[in-house]
Design a protein around this motif. Structure first.
Motif, mmCIF file in Angstrom:
data_model
loop_
_atom_site.group_PDB
_atom_site.id
_atom_site.type_symbol
_atom_site.label_atom_id
_atom_site.label_comp_id
_atom_site.label_asym_id
_atom_site.label_seq_id
_atom_site.Cartn_x
_atom_site.Cartn_y
_atom_site.Cartn_z
ATOM 1 N N SER A 110 -5.166 17.482 -11.382
ATOM 2 C CA SER A 110 -4.716 17.159 -10.309
ATOM 3 C C SER A 110 -3.613 16.419 -10.953
ATOM 4 N N LEU A 111 -2.489 16.682 -10.697
ATOM 5 C CA LEU A 111 -1.250 16.645 -9.816
ATOM 6 C C LEU A 111 -0.425 15.680 -9.207
ATOM 7 N N HIS A 112 -0.133 14.517 -9.168
ATOM 8 C CA HIS A 112 0.279 13.456 -9.113
ATOM 9 C C HIS A 112 1.934 12.742 -9.683
ATOM 10 N N VAL A 113 2.480 12.440 -8.512
ATOM 11 C CA VAL A 113 4.034 12.570 -8.924
ATOM 12 C C VAL A 113 4.403 10.632 -7.965
ATOM 13 N N ASP A 114 5.219 10.267 -8.295
ATOM 14 C CA ASP A 114 6.131 8.859 -7.741
ATOM 15 C C ASP A 114 5.274 7.502 -8.487
ATOM 16 N N SER A 115 6.202 6.933 -9.439
ATOM 17 C CA SER A 115 5.861 6.071 -10.037
ATOM 18 C C SER A 115 5.019 4.667 -9.437
ATOM 19 N N THR A 116 5.480 4.110 -8.365
ATOM 20 C CA THR A 116 4.919 3.049 -8.332
ATOM 21 C C THR A 116 3.711 3.306 -7.224
ATOM 22 N N PRO A 117 3.279 4.462 -6.079
ATOM 23 C CA PRO A 117 2.059 5.244 -5.774
ATOM 24 C C PRO A 117 1.367 5.120 -6.765
ATOM 25 N N LEU A 118 1.869 5.892 -8.387
ATOM 26 C CA LEU A 118 0.473 6.008 -9.386
ATOM 27 C C LEU A 118 0.538 4.989 -9.747
ATOM 28 N N ALA A 119 0.867 3.786 -10.369
ATOM 29 C CA ALA A 119 0.822 2.664 -10.790
ATOM 30 C C ALA A 119 -0.373 1.801 -9.720
ATOM 31 N N LEU A 120 -0.174 1.902 -8.709
ATOM 32 C CA LEU A 120 -0.830 1.415 -7.429
ATOM 33 C C LEU A 120 -2.546 2.022 -7.572
ATOM 34 N N MET A 121 -2.205 3.903 -8.228
ATOM 35 C CA MET A 121 -3.294 4.595 -8.325
ATOM 36 C C MET A 121 -4.689 4.101 -9.266
ATOM 37 N N MET A 156 12.755 -2.886 -4.293
ATOM 38 C CA MET A 156 14.759 -2.625 -4.635
ATOM 39 C C MET A 156 15.119 -2.047 -5.605
ATOM 40 N N ALA A 157 14.049 -1.949 -5.974
ATOM 41 C CA ALA A 157 14.652 -1.050 -7.623
ATOM 42 C C ALA A 157 14.380 0.185 -7.631
ATOM 43 N N ASP A 158 12.917 0.526 -7.405
ATOM 44 C CA ASP A 158 12.910 1.801 -7.139
ATOM 45 C C ASP A 158 13.753 3.067 -7.068
ATOM 46 N N TYR A 209 3.292 -10.750 -4.066
ATOM 47 C CA TYR A 209 5.057 -10.617 -3.285
ATOM 48 C C TYR A 209 6.372 -10.377 -3.160
ATOM 49 N N LEU A 210 6.742 -10.963 -4.508
ATOM 50 C CA LEU A 210 8.046 -10.599 -5.239
ATOM 51 C C LEU A 210 7.824 -9.832 -5.838
ATOM 52 N N SER A 211 6.745 -9.986 -6.885
ATOM 53 C CA SER A 211 6.307 -8.436 -7.495
ATOM 54 C C SER A 211 6.840 -7.028 -6.795
ATOM 55 N N PHE A 212 6.636 -7.064 -5.988
ATOM 56 C CA PHE A 212 6.044 -5.302 -4.982
ATOM 57 C C PHE A 212 7.996 -5.608 -3.874
#
Ligand SMILES: N[C@@H](CCC(=O)N[C@@H](CS)C(=O)NCC(=O)O)C(=O)O
Length: 101
Positions: A60-71, A98-100, A90-93
Protein backbone atom coordinates in the motif's frame (compact mmCIF):
# COMPACT_ATOMS: atom_id res chain seq x y z
CA UNK A 1 12.65 -7.81 7.16
CA UNK A 2 11.05 -6.86 3.86
CA UNK A 3 11.98 -3.48 2.48
CA UNK A 4 10.06 -0.24 2.33
CA UNK A 5 10.08 1.67 -0.93
CA UNK A 6 10.36 5.45 -0.82
CA UNK A 7 9.44 7.36 -3.96
CA UNK A 8 10.84 10.85 -3.82
CA UNK A 9 12.87 13.58 -5.42
CA UNK A 10 16.46 14.61 -4.78
CA UNK A 11 15.43 18.26 -4.46
CA UNK A 12 12.31 17.61 -2.38
CA UNK A 13 12.88 18.51 1.28
CA UNK A 14 9.99 16.30 2.42
CA UNK A 15 11.51 13.39 0.50
CA UNK A 16 14.89 14.02 2.13
CA UNK A 17 13.20 14.22 5.53
CA UNK A 18 11.68 10.76 5.07
CA UNK A 19 14.91 9.39 3.65
CA UNK A 20 16.82 10.70 6.68
CA UNK A 21 14.29 9.18 9.08
CA UNK A 22 14.46 5.77 7.39
CA UNK A 23 18.27 5.91 7.41
CA UNK A 24 18.42 7.01 11.06
CA UNK A 25 15.97 4.32 12.10
CA UNK A 26 17.96 1.72 10.12
CA UNK A 27 14.85 0.51 8.35
CA UNK A 28 15.61 -1.24 5.07
CA UNK A 29 14.27 0.69 2.10
CA UNK A 30 14.76 1.30 -1.58
CA UNK A 31 14.99 4.89 -2.78
CA UNK A 32 13.14 5.35 -6.04
CA UNK A 33 13.67 8.64 -7.83
CA UNK A 34 10.26 9.80 -9.02
CA UNK A 35 9.80 10.40 -12.74
CA UNK A 36 6.66 11.23 -14.74
CA UNK A 37 6.56 7.61 -15.94
CA UNK A 38 6.79 6.19 -12.41
CA UNK A 39 4.28 8.73 -11.14
CA UNK A 40 1.82 7.57 -13.80
CA UNK A 41 2.28 3.94 -12.73
CA UNK A 42 1.67 4.32 -9.00
CA UNK A 43 -1.91 4.99 -8.02
CA UNK A 44 -3.06 5.94 -4.54
CA UNK A 45 -5.86 7.89 -2.89
CA UNK A 46 -3.66 10.48 -1.19
CA UNK A 47 -2.59 13.95 -2.26
CA UNK A 48 -0.46 14.07 -5.46
CA UNK A 49 2.78 14.82 -3.62
CA UNK A 50 6.10 13.23 -2.85
CA UNK A 51 7.40 11.48 -0.84
CA UNK A 52 5.32 8.33 -1.20
CA UNK A 53 6.02 5.37 1.06
CA UNK A 54 5.16 1.82 0.00
CA UNK A 55 4.66 -0.58 2.90
CA UNK A 56 6.56 -3.85 2.64
CA UNK A 57 3.80 -6.20 3.77
CA UNK A 58 0.95 -5.18 1.46
CA UNK A 59 2.38 -2.75 -1.09
CA UNK A 60 0.00 0.00 0.00
CA UNK A 61 1.06 3.59 -0.74
CA UNK A 62 1.00 6.45 1.78
CA UNK A 63 1.82 10.17 1.67
CA UNK A 64 2.45 13.11 4.00
CA UNK A 65 5.76 13.00 5.79
CA UNK A 66 4.69 13.78 9.35
CA UNK A 67 1.93 11.13 9.47
CA UNK A 68 4.41 8.80 7.74
CA UNK A 69 6.99 9.44 10.45
CA UNK A 70 4.37 8.78 13.14
CA UNK A 71 3.25 5.62 11.32
CA UNK A 72 6.85 4.39 11.56
CA UNK A 73 6.77 5.16 15.30
CA UNK A 74 3.75 2.85 15.64
CA UNK A 75 5.38 0.14 13.57
CA UNK A 76 8.93 0.16 15.00
CA UNK A 77 10.20 0.76 18.52
CA UNK A 78 13.98 1.03 18.03
CA UNK A 79 15.66 4.38 17.35
CA UNK A 80 12.53 6.45 17.81
CA UNK A 81 12.83 10.04 16.61
CA UNK A 82 10.42 11.32 19.29
CA UNK A 83 11.97 13.03 22.32
CA UNK A 84 11.42 11.14 25.59
CA UNK A 85 10.86 14.31 27.64
CA UNK A 86 7.17 15.26 27.14
CA UNK A 87 7.95 19.00 27.15
CA UNK A 88 10.61 18.58 24.46
CA UNK A 89 8.26 16.27 22.57
CA UNK A 90 5.60 19.00 22.63
CA UNK A 91 8.10 21.57 21.33
CA UNK A 92 9.19 19.11 18.66
CA UNK A 93 5.60 18.71 17.43
CA UNK A 94 5.11 22.50 17.57
CA UNK A 95 8.18 23.18 15.42
CA UNK A 96 7.23 20.33 13.08
CA UNK A 97 3.72 21.73 12.64
CA UNK A 98 5.04 25.25 12.01
CA UNK A 99 7.70 24.15 9.53
CA UNK A 100 5.73 21.48 7.68
CA UNK A 101 3.82 23.67 5.25
N1 LIG B 1 2.81 17.73 3.65
C1 LIG B 1 3.49 17.00 2.62
C2 LIG B 1 4.05 17.96 1.59
C3 LIG B 1 4.72 17.24 0.44
C4 LIG B 1 5.01 18.20 -0.69
O1 LIG B 1 4.51 19.33 -0.77
N2 LIG B 1 5.86 17.72 -1.58
C5 LIG B 1 6.19 18.50 -2.75
C6 LIG B 1 7.65 18.29 -3.12
S1 LIG B 1 8.74 18.80 -1.80
C7 LIG B 1 5.37 18.01 -3.91
O2 LIG B 1 5.16 16.82 -4.08
N3 LIG B 1 4.87 18.91 -4.75
C8 LIG B 1 4.08 18.54 -5.90
C9 LIG B 1 4.86 17.86 -6.98
O3 LIG B 1 6.10 17.79 -6.91
O4 LIG B 1 4.24 17.40 -7.93
C10 LIG B 1 4.59 16.16 3.27
O5 LIG B 1 5.00 16.52 4.39
O6 LIG B 1 4.96 15.15 2.71
Amino acid sequence: MKRYQLYGGGGSPYSQKMRAILHYRRLPFDWIQITPAIRAQIKHDGAPVIPILRLPEDGSLHVDSTPLALMLEDRHSKRSILPTDPVVEYLSFLIEDMADE
